[in-house]
Design a protein around this motif. Structure first.
Motif, PDB file in Angstrom:
ATOM      1  N   ALA A 170       4.794   6.582  -1.030  1.00  0.00           N
ATOM      2  CA  ALA A 170       4.329   5.391  -1.750  1.00  0.00           C
ATOM      3  C   ALA A 170       4.192   4.246  -0.751  1.00  0.00           C
ATOM      4  O   ALA A 170       5.166   3.861  -0.107  1.00  0.00           O
ATOM      5  CB  ALA A 170       5.310   5.025  -2.861  1.00  0.00           C
ATOM      6  N   ILE A 171       2.971   3.705  -0.603  1.00  0.00           N
ATOM      7  CA  ILE A 171       2.698   2.673   0.401  1.00  0.00           C
ATOM      8  C   ILE A 171       2.269   1.391  -0.298  1.00  0.00           C
ATOM      9  O   ILE A 171       1.344   1.399  -1.108  1.00  0.00           O
ATOM     10  CB  ILE A 171       1.592   3.135   1.368  1.00  0.00           C
ATOM     11  N   THR A 172       2.929   0.291   0.027  1.00  0.00           N
ATOM     12  CA  THR A 172       2.582  -1.008  -0.559  1.00  0.00           C
ATOM     13  C   THR A 172       2.666  -2.099   0.498  1.00  0.00           C
ATOM     14  O   THR A 172       3.386  -1.960   1.503  1.00  0.00           O
ATOM     15  CB  THR A 172       3.518  -1.380  -1.723  1.00  0.00           C
ATOM     16  N   ILE A 173       1.951  -3.181   0.258  1.00  0.00           N
ATOM     17  CA  ILE A 173       2.084  -4.413   1.036  1.00  0.00           C
ATOM     18  C   ILE A 173       2.249  -5.543   0.044  1.00  0.00           C
ATOM     19  O   ILE A 173       1.388  -5.736  -0.821  1.00  0.00           O
ATOM     20  CB  ILE A 173       0.857  -4.657   1.942  1.00  0.00           C
ATOM     21  N   ASP A 174       3.355  -6.243   0.134  1.00  0.00           N
ATOM     22  CA  ASP A 174       3.668  -7.305  -0.835  1.00  0.00           C
ATOM     23  C   ASP A 174       3.617  -6.764  -2.256  1.00  0.00           C
ATOM     24  O   ASP A 174       3.069  -7.400  -3.163  1.00  0.00           O
ATOM     25  CB  ASP A 174       2.700  -8.480  -0.681  1.00  0.00           C
ATOM     26  N   THR A 175       4.142  -5.554  -2.439  1.00  0.00           N
ATOM     27  CA  THR A 175       4.249  -4.825  -3.724  1.00  0.00           C
ATOM     28  C   THR A 175       2.901  -4.337  -4.238  1.00  0.00           C
ATOM     29  O   THR A 175       2.832  -3.750  -5.305  1.00  0.00           O
ATOM     30  CB  THR A 175       4.924  -5.680  -4.818  1.00  0.00           C
ATOM     31  N   VAL A 176       1.808  -4.564  -3.496  1.00  0.00           N
ATOM     32  CA  VAL A 176       0.475  -4.122  -3.914  1.00  0.00           C
ATOM     33  C   VAL A 176       0.140  -2.820  -3.190  1.00  0.00           C
ATOM     34  O   VAL A 176       0.300  -2.730  -1.975  1.00  0.00           O
ATOM     35  CB  VAL A 176      -0.587  -5.186  -3.594  1.00  0.00           C
ATOM     36  N   PRO A 177      -0.309  -1.764  -3.897  1.00  0.00           N
ATOM     37  CA  PRO A 177      -0.656  -0.497  -3.225  1.00  0.00           C
ATOM     38  C   PRO A 177      -1.668  -0.733  -2.101  1.00  0.00           C
ATOM     39  O   PRO A 177      -2.608  -1.508  -2.239  1.00  0.00           O
ATOM     40  CB  PRO A 177      -1.269   0.342  -4.352  1.00  0.00           C
ATOM     41  N   ALA A 178      -1.445  -0.077  -0.980  1.00  0.00           N
ATOM     42  CA  ALA A 178      -2.319  -0.260   0.187  1.00  0.00           C
ATOM     43  C   ALA A 178      -2.432   1.044   0.950  1.00  0.00           C
ATOM     44  O   ALA A 178      -1.730   2.025   0.654  1.00  0.00           O
ATOM     45  CB  ALA A 178      -1.779  -1.372   1.088  1.00  0.00           C
ATOM     46  N   GLY A 179      -3.315   1.070   1.925  1.00  0.00           N
ATOM     47  CA  GLY A 179      -3.483   2.227   2.793  1.00  0.00           C
ATOM     48  C   GLY A 179      -2.777   1.995   4.114  1.00  0.00           C
ATOM     49  O   GLY A 179      -2.456   0.859   4.495  1.00  0.00           O
ATOM     50  N   LEU A 180      -2.536   3.074   4.850  1.00  0.00           N
ATOM     51  CA  LEU A 180      -1.816   2.976   6.118  1.00  0.00           C
ATOM     52  C   LEU A 180      -2.572   2.105   7.106  1.00  0.00           C
ATOM     53  O   LEU A 180      -1.975   1.435   7.951  1.00  0.00           O
ATOM     54  CB  LEU A 180      -1.600   4.379   6.697  1.00  0.00           C
ATOM     55  N   GLU A 181      -3.932   2.092   7.004  1.00  0.00           N
ATOM     56  CA  GLU A 181      -4.726   1.326   7.952  1.00  0.00           C
ATOM     57  C   GLU A 181      -4.503  -0.183   7.834  1.00  0.00           C
ATOM     58  O   GLU A 181      -4.864  -0.943   8.721  1.00  0.00           O
ATOM     59  CB  GLU A 181      -6.217   1.631   7.774  1.00  0.00           C
ATOM     60  N   ALA A 182      -3.889  -0.637   6.718  1.00  0.00           N
ATOM     61  CA  ALA A 182      -3.639  -2.066   6.530  1.00  0.00           C
ATOM     62  C   ALA A 182      -2.380  -2.532   7.261  1.00  0.00           C
ATOM     63  O   ALA A 182      -2.128  -3.728   7.349  1.00  0.00           O
ATOM     64  CB  ALA A 182      -3.527  -2.391   5.039  1.00  0.00           C
ATOM     65  N   PHE A 183      -1.584  -1.589   7.791  1.00  0.00           N
ATOM     66  CA  PHE A 183      -0.348  -1.943   8.473  1.00  0.00           C
ATOM     67  C   PHE A 183      -0.629  -2.259   9.933  1.00  0.00           C
ATOM     68  O   PHE A 183      -1.286  -1.476  10.637  1.00  0.00           O
ATOM     69  CB  PHE A 183       0.676  -0.813   8.351  1.00  0.00           C
ATOM     70  N   LYS A 184      -0.134  -3.410  10.378  1.00  0.00           N
ATOM     71  CA  LYS A 184      -0.377  -3.875  11.733  1.00  0.00           C
ATOM     72  C   LYS A 184       0.954  -3.986  12.488  1.00  0.00           C
ATOM     73  O   LYS A 184       1.991  -4.282  11.889  1.00  0.00           O
ATOM     74  CB  LYS A 184      -1.064  -5.243  11.716  1.00  0.00           C
ATOM     75  N   PRO A 185       0.949  -3.750  13.811  1.00  0.00           N
ATOM     76  CA  PRO A 185       2.175  -3.918  14.604  1.00  0.00           C
ATOM     77  C   PRO A 185       2.739  -5.319  14.433  1.00  0.00           C
ATOM     78  O   PRO A 185       2.006  -6.306  14.386  1.00  0.00           O
ATOM     79  CB  PRO A 185       1.684  -3.676  16.043  1.00  0.00           C
TER      80      PRO A 185
END
Length: 598
Positions: free
Chosen positions: A111-126
């Motif tokens: 389960a992947i989220t950003i700020d509790t919103v579902p997102a894809g792995l490509e949205a994650f930045k170092p």
């Protein structure tokens, strides 16, 4: 079995349930001798037994005492994202207050989220703050936290981004093959910014095979906010067929004899001997089997098909296919494509198997199998198989499609009489539309079109450009029964009109009508430009009776001094047509009236 014992211990009573003890503190009298004093204790003992049974059940089901679905406790770690590898589906995290990094594999179940919103792995930045939940060795969830949280499911402007290769273009829809191989559809809206090298472009410049980067405003949206064309698809310089005489590994040269070149929709004699630089990284196929390029020398004497590209100013092999059976060629309309069986169907019953080594060419560029969708006509070279099996396709070369190109589905070409012009609107009567490369008369119909300040209006009779603000004050459309019109012998004018979604992009106007029955639709490759004359190489004319493109042989030279010219979905000039461009032309003899660079 569960056992419960009530035992006195001074002023305390202990109720023991297996290994868990629950101590009940009672302020009893130091001496309990009467039955009236002891009876309440047995009542409390029974109640405590039931309470402890319930408590034990809760404890056994809790994460502390029980097991999760994977048979392991879940461990939560908060830290900083060091790296997110989109292709390998892995992440590396540096836990807070630790120097050692931890790496995890991201699966479809994570389960992947950003700020509790579902997102894809490509949205994650170092550098992003993340929290991981790991059960055993499996990453159960990955939560990212941006510096500034967005509302309404929105993420940072460059947050959601995908890259891939365009597989299909159909109007305002794109199908893009993503890095992990899946093909997904996306939507281009009026608000989408299309850029190439930082310059704004029209969506019609996007071709199958182009590598693109897409940005989105919302994690749940498929509407593209910004589209960057990163690399053009590989443009084919030449397509050759010949006998492999020798492969020189030292000089990286493929030496062919009895060479033919694909030209005018057929193989034509080219050279007795041809050297082609091969480079170091190019695929080689024998039928469906992929070979190591170092084994090419073993196939000396075999017929090979080679597609080349320009690299550092010289022609270089991009792909090599070795003929596995005798060649059979066809030039027919495409009736369908079956993605399940990977077969292309020509002319109703000719079936060809597409494989990884097939040279798929459209718009003069390499495409993948999805790039064949909506193609209308093709040259196919196949290895002859058994009668009961489809032929194995070595080459599928989709012809110049002109107005049938998917990117132009919302565009149209009209010719007709200018009946009324008023407040940004033009009513067209007695008009024709170009349908399947043929003028088709629209009986007893009136067509309402719009124009604006960006519409290009050209008066070819007088050789002037008309200001759209003054268009309705000119006498290009009149009431021919009006005394003023009769006295001044005013008549309605005629026009060739390029339209998109009911809006006039460009119009060329004439005082007198043209003979549309004498006109021909041709396709070809732009050659040299001299003044207002353009040479068209490899020309093919559309045959209405045969419903087929056929080669006219020699090159033709057209006068385009008074022609409607379009390129990349916008108004263009003669100087914008470059040698090598695919062109679609409506002409009367050697006079071109409409030219579209496709």
């Amino acid at each position: 079995m569960l056992s419960c014992v009530l035992r006195p211990s001074g002023r305390f009573f202990c109720l023991t349930v297996t290994s868990i003890e629950v101590i009940l503190t009672l302020n009893f009298c130091p001496r309990l001798t009467d039955i009236e004093d002891i009876a309440p204790l047995f009542f409390w003992g029974i109640m405590m037994k039931r309470f402890c049974l319930l408590l034990l059940a809760v404890l056994l089901l809790s994460p502390v005492f029980g097991n999760n679905a994977h048979g392991a406790a879940t461990t939560y770690t908060t830290g900083t994202l060091v790296k997110a590898d989109h292709s390998r589906k892995t992440i590396t995290v540096q836990p807070a207050n630790q120097t050692m990094h931890k790496s995890y594999s991201v699966t479809a179940a994570t389960a992947i989220t950003i700020d509790t919103v579902p997102a894809g792995l490509e949205a994650f930045k170092p550098g992003m703050k993340v929290t991981t939940a790991v059960a055993g060795k499996k990453l159960v969830s990955l939560k990212g936290w941006s510096v500034k949280k967005e509302r309404s499911g929105k993420i940072p402007s460059e947050g959601k981004m995908r890259t891939g290769v365009v597989s299909q273009v159909d109007g305002n829809r794109l199908w893009v093959q993503l890095a992990y191989g899946e093909v997904k559809p996306y939507i281009v809206t009026n608000g989408t910014a299309v850029l190439k090298n930082g310059v704004k472009r029209d969506i019609r410049t996007v071709l199958e095979g182009d590598r693109v980067k897409m940005y989105f405003s919302s994690t749940t949206s498929s509407a593209i906010r910004k589209l960057e064309i990163q690399h053009d698809s590989i443009e084919i310089k030449g397509l050759y067929k010949g006998k492999l005489h020798r492969y020189d590994r030292k000089t990286s040269q493929l030496i062919l004899t009895d060479v033919q070149v694909f030209k005018d929709a057929k193989w034509q004699p080219y050279k007795a001997l041809l050297n082609i630089h091969s480079g170091t990284d190019y695929p080689v196929y024998y039928g469906e089997q992929k070979l190591d390029s170092s084994t090419l020398a073993q196939y000396a004497g075999s017929t090979v098909f080679i597609a080349t590209k320009l690299f550092s100013g010289r022609e270089q092999a991009e792909r090599v296919v070795i003929e596995s059976r005798n060649e059979r060629t066809y030039s027919e309309p495409i009736d369908g494509y079956n993605f399940n069986t990977e077969q292309i169907v020509l002319n109703g019953n000719l079936k060809f198997k597409i494989h990884a080594g097939t040279l798929l060419i459209r718009n003069g560029r390499f495409v993948d199998k999805f790039g064949l969708q909506h193609a209308t006509h093709a040259f196919v070279s196949g290895d002859a198989g058994h009668q009961s099996s489809p032929l194995l396709a070595n080459i599928v070369y989709v012809y110049n499609e002109g107005m049938e190109k998917p990117q132009l589905h919302s565009d149209g070409i009209y010719w007709g009489t200018l009946d009324t012009i008023l407040d940004g609107k033009l009513w067209l009567k007695d008009f024709y539309t170009l349908t399947e490369h043929t003028w088709e008369y629209q009986f007893n119909d009136i067509r309402e079109l719009n124009y604006d300040n960006e519409t290009m209006l050209m008066d070819f009779t007088n050789g002037i450009v008309v200001n759209p603000d003054e268009f309705d004050r000119k006498n290009y459309a009149v009431d021919e029964r009006d005394p003023y019109a009769i006295y001044h012998r005013l008549k309605d004018w005629f026009g060739y009109i390029y339209v998109r979604d009911g809006r006039i992009i460009q119009m060329g106007m004439w005082r007198y009508p043209d003979n549309l029955t004498a006109q021909i639709v041709s396709i070809g490759i732009a050659g040299s430009l001299s003044g207002t004359s353009l040479t068209i190489n490899d020309p093919k004319d559309w045959s209405v009776s045969r419903v087929h493109w056929f080669s006219t042989g020699a090159s033709i030279t057209l006068d385009l001094s008074k022609a409607v010219i379009m390129k990349d979905g916008a108004t263009a000039q003669l100087k914008d047509i470059k040698p090598g461009n695919n062109v679609y032309v409506i002409r009367e003899g050697t006079r071109g009236v409409v030219v579209i660079v496709t």
